[in-house]
Structure formats: structure tokens, C-alpha cells
Write an enzyme that holds these catalytic residues in place. Structure first.
Site, PDB file in Angstrom:
ATOM      1  N   HIS A   8       0.756  -1.314   0.099  1.00  0.00           N
ATOM      2  CA  HIS A   8      -0.043   0.025   0.025  1.00  0.00           C
ATOM      3  C   HIS A   8       0.967   1.030   0.016  1.00  0.00           C
ATOM      4  O   HIS A   8       1.597   1.401   0.689  1.00  0.00           O
ATOM      5  CB  HIS A   8      -0.965   0.071   1.127  1.00  0.00           C
ATOM      6  CG  HIS A   8      -2.179  -0.901   1.101  1.00  0.00           C
ATOM      7  ND1 HIS A   8      -3.183  -0.833   1.847  1.00  0.00           N
ATOM      8  CD2 HIS A   8      -2.234  -2.037   0.535  1.00  0.00           C
ATOM      9  CE1 HIS A   8      -4.104  -1.592   1.624  1.00  0.00           C
ATOM     10  NE2 HIS A   8      -3.443  -2.310   0.675  1.00  0.00           N
ATOM     11  N   TYR A  30      -9.809   5.642   6.585  1.00  0.00           N
ATOM     12  CA  TYR A  30     -10.141   5.835   7.792  1.00  0.00           C
ATOM     13  C   TYR A  30     -11.190   6.945   8.046  1.00  0.00           C
ATOM     14  O   TYR A  30     -11.052   8.159   7.241  1.00  0.00           O
ATOM     15  CB  TYR A  30      -8.921   6.433   8.729  1.00  0.00           C
ATOM     16  CG  TYR A  30      -7.931   5.441   8.960  1.00  0.00           C
ATOM     17  CD1 TYR A  30      -6.989   5.134   8.147  1.00  0.00           C
ATOM     18  CD2 TYR A  30      -7.723   4.902  10.416  1.00  0.00           C
ATOM     19  CE1 TYR A  30      -5.760   4.158   8.444  1.00  0.00           C
ATOM     20  CE2 TYR A  30      -6.787   4.129  10.747  1.00  0.00           C
ATOM     21  CZ  TYR A  30      -5.769   3.575   9.704  1.00  0.00           C
ATOM     22  OH  TYR A  30      -4.968   2.856  10.180  1.00  0.00           O
ATOM     23  N   PRO A  67      -5.964  -0.246  18.268  1.00  0.00           N
ATOM     24  CA  PRO A  67      -5.666  -0.704  16.888  1.00  0.00           C
ATOM     25  C   PRO A  67      -5.618   0.558  15.729  1.00  0.00           C
ATOM     26  O   PRO A  67      -5.251   0.236  14.778  1.00  0.00           O
ATOM     27  CB  PRO A  67      -6.352  -1.817  16.587  1.00  0.00           C
ATOM     28  CG  PRO A  67      -7.618  -1.485  17.465  1.00  0.00           C
ATOM     29  CD  PRO A  67      -7.157  -0.913  18.589  1.00  0.00           C
ATOM     30  N   LYS A  90      -0.373  -0.754  15.079  1.00  0.00           N
ATOM     31  CA  LYS A  90       1.064  -1.088  15.418  1.00  0.00           C
ATOM     32  C   LYS A  90       1.325  -2.067  16.394  1.00  0.00           C
ATOM     33  O   LYS A  90       2.654  -2.607  16.759  1.00  0.00           O
ATOM     34  CB  LYS A  90       1.346   0.295  16.348  1.00  0.00           C
ATOM     35  CG  LYS A  90       1.305   1.669  15.573  1.00  0.00           C
ATOM     36  CD  LYS A  90       2.414   1.465  14.405  1.00  0.00           C
ATOM     37  CE  LYS A  90       2.695   2.628  13.610  1.00  0.00           C
ATOM     38  NZ  LYS A  90       3.405   2.617  12.393  1.00  0.00           N
ATOM     39  N   TYR A 124       3.627   6.248  10.418  1.00  0.00           N
ATOM     40  CA  TYR A 124       2.628   5.169   9.931  1.00  0.00           C
ATOM     41  C   TYR A 124       3.410   4.051   9.294  1.00  0.00           C
ATOM     42  O   TYR A 124       3.280   2.690   9.584  1.00  0.00           O
ATOM     43  CB  TYR A 124       1.736   5.759   9.031  1.00  0.00           C
ATOM     44  CG  TYR A 124       0.578   4.670   8.866  1.00  0.00           C
ATOM     45  CD1 TYR A 124       0.369   3.380   8.292  1.00  0.00           C
ATOM     46  CD2 TYR A 124      -0.819   5.084   9.496  1.00  0.00           C
ATOM     47  CE1 TYR A 124      -0.729   2.449   8.243  1.00  0.00           C
ATOM     48  CE2 TYR A 124      -1.990   4.323   9.466  1.00  0.00           C
ATOM     49  CZ  TYR A 124      -1.923   3.139   8.712  1.00  0.00           C
ATOM     50  OH  TYR A 124      -2.861   1.991   8.756  1.00  0.00           O
TER      51      TYR A 124
HETATM   52  C1  LIG Z   1      -8.351  -9.897  20.491  1.00  0.00           C
HETATM   53  C2  LIG Z   1      -7.407  -9.028  19.810  1.00  0.00           C
HETATM   54  C3  LIG Z   1      -7.751  -8.439  18.444  1.00  0.00           C
HETATM   55  C4  LIG Z   1      -6.838  -7.391  17.703  1.00  0.00           C
HETATM   56  N1  LIG Z   1      -7.014  -6.986  16.818  1.00  0.00           N
HETATM   57  C5  LIG Z   1      -6.231  -6.214  16.171  1.00  0.00           C
HETATM   58  C6  LIG Z   1      -6.589  -5.473  14.878  1.00  0.00           C
HETATM   59  O1  LIG Z   1      -7.672  -5.627  14.510  1.00  0.00           O
HETATM   60  N2  LIG Z   1      -5.485  -4.666  14.321  1.00  0.00           N
HETATM   61  C7  LIG Z   1      -4.573  -4.185  14.647  1.00  0.00           C
HETATM   62  O2  LIG Z   1      -3.684  -3.591  14.376  1.00  0.00           O
HETATM   63  N3  LIG Z   1      -4.183  -4.922  16.045  1.00  0.00           N
HETATM   64  C8  LIG Z   1      -4.834  -5.777  16.800  1.00  0.00           C
HETATM   65  N4  LIG Z   1      -4.474  -6.478  17.698  1.00  0.00           N
HETATM   66  C9  LIG Z   1      -3.288  -6.334  18.185  1.00  0.00           C
HETATM   67  C10 LIG Z   1      -2.195  -7.207  17.659  1.00  0.00           C
HETATM   68  O3  LIG Z   1      -2.685  -8.554  17.329  1.00  0.00           O
HETATM   69  C11 LIG Z   1      -1.265  -7.690  18.870  1.00  0.00           C
HETATM   70  O4  LIG Z   1      -0.715  -6.498  19.112  1.00  0.00           O
HETATM   71  C12 LIG Z   1      -0.428  -8.766  18.424  1.00  0.00           C
HETATM   72  O5  LIG Z   1      -0.974 -10.049  18.291  1.00  0.00           O
HETATM   73  C13 LIG Z   1       0.815  -8.972  19.599  1.00  0.00           C
HETATM   74  O6  LIG Z   1       1.734  -9.937  19.474  1.00  0.00           O
HETATM   75  P1  LIG Z   1       2.478 -10.557  20.753  1.00  0.00           P
HETATM   76  O7  LIG Z   1       3.123 -11.832  20.192  1.00  0.00           O
HETATM   77  O8  LIG Z   1       2.750  -9.874  21.661  1.00  0.00           O
HETATM   78  O9  LIG Z   1       1.062 -11.329  21.345  1.00  0.00           O
HETATM   79  P2  LIG Z   1      -0.076 -12.369  20.900  1.00  0.00           P
HETATM   80  O10 LIG Z   1      -0.138 -12.227  19.516  1.00  0.00           O
HETATM   81  O11 LIG Z   1      -1.061 -12.121  21.778  1.00  0.00           O
HETATM   82  O12 LIG Z   1       0.563 -13.743  21.611  1.00  0.00           O
HETATM   83  C14 LIG Z   1       0.795 -14.147  22.551  1.00  0.00           C
HETATM   84  C15 LIG Z   1       0.719 -15.849  22.710  1.00  0.00           C
HETATM   85  O13 LIG Z   1       1.149 -16.361  23.831  1.00  0.00           O
HETATM   86  C16 LIG Z   1       0.252 -17.395  24.101  1.00  0.00           C
HETATM   87  N5  LIG Z   1      -0.183 -17.641  25.514  1.00  0.00           N
HETATM   88  C17 LIG Z   1      -0.704 -16.598  26.424  1.00  0.00           C
HETATM   89  N6  LIG Z   1      -0.569 -17.057  27.708  1.00  0.00           N
HETATM   90  C18 LIG Z   1       0.158 -18.160  27.588  1.00  0.00           C
HETATM   91  C19 LIG Z   1       0.615 -19.029  28.804  1.00  0.00           C
HETATM   92  N7  LIG Z   1       0.376 -18.738  29.879  1.00  0.00           N
HETATM   93  N8  LIG Z   1       1.197 -20.224  28.151  1.00  0.00           N
HETATM   94  C20 LIG Z   1       1.603 -20.317  27.019  1.00  0.00           C
HETATM   95  N9  LIG Z   1       1.313 -19.662  25.837  1.00  0.00           N
HETATM   96  C21 LIG Z   1       0.525 -18.259  26.434  1.00  0.00           C
HETATM   97  C22 LIG Z   1      -1.090 -16.856  23.498  1.00  0.00           C
HETATM   98  O14 LIG Z   1      -2.075 -18.116  23.191  1.00  0.00           O
HETATM   99  C23 LIG Z   1      -0.523 -16.403  22.117  1.00  0.00           C
HETATM  100  O15 LIG Z   1      -0.349 -17.245  21.295  1.00  0.00           O
HETATM  101  C24 LIG Z   1      -5.674  -7.133  18.318  1.00  0.00           C
HETATM  102  C25 LIG Z   1      -5.003  -7.912  19.659  1.00  0.00           C
HETATM  103  C26 LIG Z   1      -6.046  -8.644  20.139  1.00  0.00           C
HETATM  104  C27 LIG Z   1      -5.794  -9.400  21.547  1.00  0.00           C
END
Ligand SMILES: Cc1cc2nc3c(=O)[nH]c(=O)nc-3n(C[C@H](O)[C@H](O)[C@H](O)COP(=O)(O)OP(=O)(O)OC[C@H]3O[C@@H](n4cnc5c(N)ncnc54)[C@H](O)[C@@H]3O)c2cc1C
Length: 392
Positions: free
Chosen positions: A75, A198, A290, A294, A381
Site C-alpha cells: 500500500h 479511515y 488498533p 501498531k 505510519y
Molecule cells: C483480540 C485482539 C484483536 C486484535 N485486533 C487487532 C486489529 O484488528 N488490528 C491491529 O492492528 N491489532 C490488533 N490486535 C493487536 C495485535 O494483534 C497484537 O498487538 C499482537 O498480537 C501482539 O503480538 P504478541 O506476540 O505480543 O502477543 P499475542 O499475539 O497475543 O501472542 C501471545 C501468545 O501467547 C500465548 N499465551 C498466552 N498465555 C500463555 C501461557 N500462559 N502459556 C503459553 N502461551 C500463552 C497466546 O495463546 C498467544 O499465542 C489485536 C489484539 C487482540 C488481543
């Protein structure tokens, strides 16, 4: 109890944990990833979809961008809609860089399939132990068996409801909750735009985005306690048609809704990001609304710094480097918080306060008529440079 050993035990197979596992493998550091959910579940969890340019560059440098380069949608900019009209912010023209739309679950699939590290899915009761000693471990159950994974460092990449963050004593959380949520849908409808739109509207914010040439991803601002049951397909499409700028020639294709959910919007940063030999990354340490797209990118940025400090601590015998991890990440984390908060407050309906509404319009007019203002938004961005460790 079965006992195993590795150098780094990573809790969580989201973007933070999986990118970290690849970065460690590239440095010859052994690790095991423990994930509480099944592989099927994490590979199909629909969440974010925008990759900043630094995230894409990192995945390319690790040889993980083959499918991303083939299937991701490049994009060149975004569109801001207000008062019924659209205005483009052209990232390529303003910064020479662009973003890539590619679903988080696709990134996760690519990282899993290419992983050389062991990933234990369906790990139950994962719990780091002895993190303030030289011999930490992680205990968990898998099937009928109890396991102890001995390690030198535990990487807490387990998201906002994980077990690792709360193990940090004297942890301080700075947070802000917004008085609204997002209703997000995934629809089998071909996108009509090749950029995100947006839309600020008096009925509330709407975001038009896409995940592939056949799938549209759409969001509506709703009340924080909104229930999905109150939103029929008809009501969702009608509301989207009202808030998106159809009078400006924008066309909204409709189609079967294949996924839907409501997500609260909040900002939070928890510090410190380390205690002893436990380091925390991604959503486990900070949450952004969101609107700025980011969350996944911040998780990837943290993983790059974490890999660098772990490398210095383990391979260059400088364990004191672990102290520098959180401070190295936090400058970029707060700048990203500021950007995400700004996008959120500029585009959402807060109340009926006409003063606030006019300020939002003034900010949007400024962004869409001033090249320096648009450049500032575009640079943030497409992604600030990833943080690096201060040299010793
Ligand atoms: C419901 C939701 C919707 C979202 N939608 C958007 C969106 O539409 N647009 C956007 O830009 N961002 C969105 N986000 C934000 C973005 O997806 C997150 O910032 C991103 O996933 C962060 O990555 P991470 O690896 O830190 O955490 P996560 O992706 O949450 O990964 C953490 C992992 O740890 C695992 N875990 C948790 N607890 C335990 C445990 N006790 N033992 C073992 N494993 C465990 C989980 O199952 C998961 O697989 C969303 C976030 C959430 C929670």
C-alpha cells in the site's frame, strides 16, 4: 516429570515469540517455544494485518518473506475521510516507503512452518520459576506428562493476559481506556480500494481495510459494552454504508461475514520489562489501540532488541546487558503510543462536545493540507526505525 534444557524458553507463539525464536536461531542460540493453544488455533486467529516497512525488511532479512512478497498487498498510502470526502496521504511520495497488508495469522503460519526451534503447542499450566536465579526454568504439562524446561533466560511473549508479566515485582502500569470499542468483521467481499480508508463520522468512526484480493476487513466504533448479538449482518452493512464516504464515489462491496468480534480499545505500558532472567515483549508489556495498526509491529520491534541483549548476555558473557533491554525499547514504545492515541482521538466520536468535534476537523484539515504535517504522520505510519542497543 520429564526434564529438558535449552538456552532460552519462550512463552507464547504469537508474533513476538516466533520472531524472537527465528532471531535467536540466526545467532545460533537454542530455544524452545511453549504455546498454550493448538497450532490450528494460533494459525487462524484473526487480528492485525498491517506490517510496517521495518517489519517487512526484518522478515525479508531472515528469509521469511517469500509468501509475504507474493501475496501481501503493498500500500502506497491511506485515505482519511471526513465531511463526506476522502483525502490521500501518499506515503511513498512523502517518505519513499510503503506498508504491506498481510494478515497476522499468515505471518504466524510462515514463522511456524519455517521454524527450526521446537514449538510445543497445547502446553498447559505454563509457569516460569526461579527467574531471579542463574537457573530459571519453566514448568508445564503436555498431554498426561509434567515437564520442566531448564534454561538460562525466559522470554515472556505471552500477550496481555499471559502469566509472565505479573511475575515482575513492583510492576507499574500506565494506562488509558477509551470510551468505545471496535466491532470488526471479515467479509468475503472483494475490496474496492487498494488503500485503507479511515472515516471520521458524526455517528462514529469506521475503518475500511482488506486482507487479500477476496477478503475485506471492516471496523465500526461501538459502545464499550456493545454485544455482538445486537448486530445483525444488515445492521452492520447499513452502518458501514452510512459512515463510509459513499457520496464521494466510494463503493462498498458486501458479502458473507466469516468472522466477527468486539475488541476494547486501550493503551497501556508496564515497566520494568525485565526482572532477573525474565524479559517481556509485545502485548505482554504494552497495548496500543488498533487505530494506528501498531501492535504486531511493536511486538516484532521488541523481539529484535531482546535477541540482541540475549546474544550479548549469553554469547559475549555480559549478563549485565539484560538491564538495557527495557530502556532500549521504551522510547519507541511511547512514541508509538502517542501516534496510536493521536489517530484514535482524531477520528473517533467521543461525545457531543462541538468544541472537540471542531478540533478534530482542524487537525484533519491540517494533515490533509500541510506537507510537513502529512509527512510526520506518514513517517510514523510506515514505521519508525527499530530501536538498537547503545554500544557499551
Ligand atoms: C483480540 C485482539 C484483536 C486484535 N485486533 C487487532 C486489529 O484488528 N488490528 C491491529 O492492528 N491489532 C490488533 N490486535 C493487536 C495485535 O494483534 C497484537 O498487538 C499482537 O498480537 C501482539 O503480538 P504478541 O506476540 O505480543 O502477543 P499475542 O499475539 O497475543 O501472542 C501471545 C501468545 O501467547 C500465548 N499465551 C498466552 N498465555 C500463555 C501461557 N500462559 N502459556 C503459553 N502461551 C500463552 C497466546 O495463546 C498467544 O499465542 C489485536 C489484539 C487482540 C488481543
Amino acid at each position: 516429570m520429564s526434564v529438558d534444557a535449552t538456552e532460552v524458553a519462550i512463552v507464547g507463539a504469537g508474533p513476538a515469540g516466533l520472531v524472537l525464536s527465528h532471531l535467536l536461531a540466526a545467532r545460533g542460540i537454542d530455544c524452545v517455544v511453549l504455546e498454550q493453544r493448538s497450532r490450528e488455533y494460533v494459525e487462524h486467529r484473526v487480528r492485525a494485518g498491517v506490517l510496517e516497512e521495518p517489519s517487512v525488511s526484518l522478515l525479508r532479512s531472515l528469509g521469511l518473506a517469500g509468501r509475504l512478497d507474493r501475496e501481501g498487498l503493498a500500500h502506497r498510502g491511506i485515505q482519511l475521510a471526513f465531511d463526506g470526502r476522502r483525502h490521500r496521504i501518499d506515503f511513498v511520495e512523502l517518505t519513499g516507503r510503503s506498508i504491506t497488508v498481510y494478515g497476522q495469522q499468515e505471518v504466524v503460519k510462515d514463522l511456524i512452518v519455517a521454524s527450526s526451534a521446537e514449538i510445543v503447542f497445547d502446553a498447559v499450566g505454563v509457569m516460569p520459576c526461579a527467574i531471579d536465579t542463574d537457573r530459571p526454568s519453566v514448568q508445564y504439562r503436555h498431554g498426561d506428562e509434567s515437564h520442566e524446561l531448564r534454561c538460562r533466560i525466559v522470554a515472556g511473549c505471552d500477550g496481555s493476559y499471559g502469566v509472565c508479566g505479573p511475575l515482575i515485582p513492583h510492576r507499574t502500569t500506565t494506562e488509558h481506556t477509551y470510551p468505545f470499542a471496535w466491532l470488526g468483521i471479515l467479509a468475503e467481499a472483494a475490496p474496492t480500494q487498494d488503500e485503507l480508508v479511515y472515516a471520521r463520522h458524526d455517528r462514529g468512526f469506521a475503518l475500511y481495510s482488506m486482507r487479500s484480493p477476496a477478503i475485506t476487513r471492516l471496523y465500526l466504533q461501538v459502545a464499550p459494552d456493545e454485544q455482538l448479538a445486537g448486530w445483525s449482518d444488515d445492521r452492520i452493512w447499513t452502518e458501514l454504508s452510512t459512515r463510509l464516504p459513499l457520496d464521494d464515489g466510494f463503493v462498498l462491496n458486501t458479502g458473507p461475514i466469516i468472522d466477527r468480534g468486539i475488541t476494547a480499545l486501550r493503551s497501556s505500558v508496564s515497566t520494568p520489562m525485565r526482572h532477573g532472567n525474565l524479559l517481556i515483549a509485545g502485548d505482554a508489556a504494552h497495548i496500543v489501540p488498533p487505530t494506528g495498526a501498531k501492535g504486531m509491529n511493536l511486538a516484532i520491534a521488541d523481539a529484535t532488541v531482546m535477541a540482541a541483549v540475549i546474544d550479548e548476555a549469553l554469547h559475549q558473557h555480559r549478563p549485565e546487558r539484560l538491564v538495557d533491554y527495557g530502556p532500549a525499547c521504551l522510547g519507541r514504545v511511547w512514541r508509538t503510543q502517542h501516534f496510536s492515541h493521536r489517530m484514535t482521538t482524531m477520528l473517533h466520536r467521543f461525545d457531543d462536545d462541538p468544541f472537540r468535534r471542531e478540533l478534530q476537523r482542524a487537525e484533519l484539515l491540517n494533515l490533509t493540507s500541510s506537507v510537513p504535517a502529512a509527512t510526520d504522520l506518514a513517517e510514523q505510519y510506515v514505521g519508525l526505525p527499530f530501536p538498537t542497543l547503545e554500544p557499551l
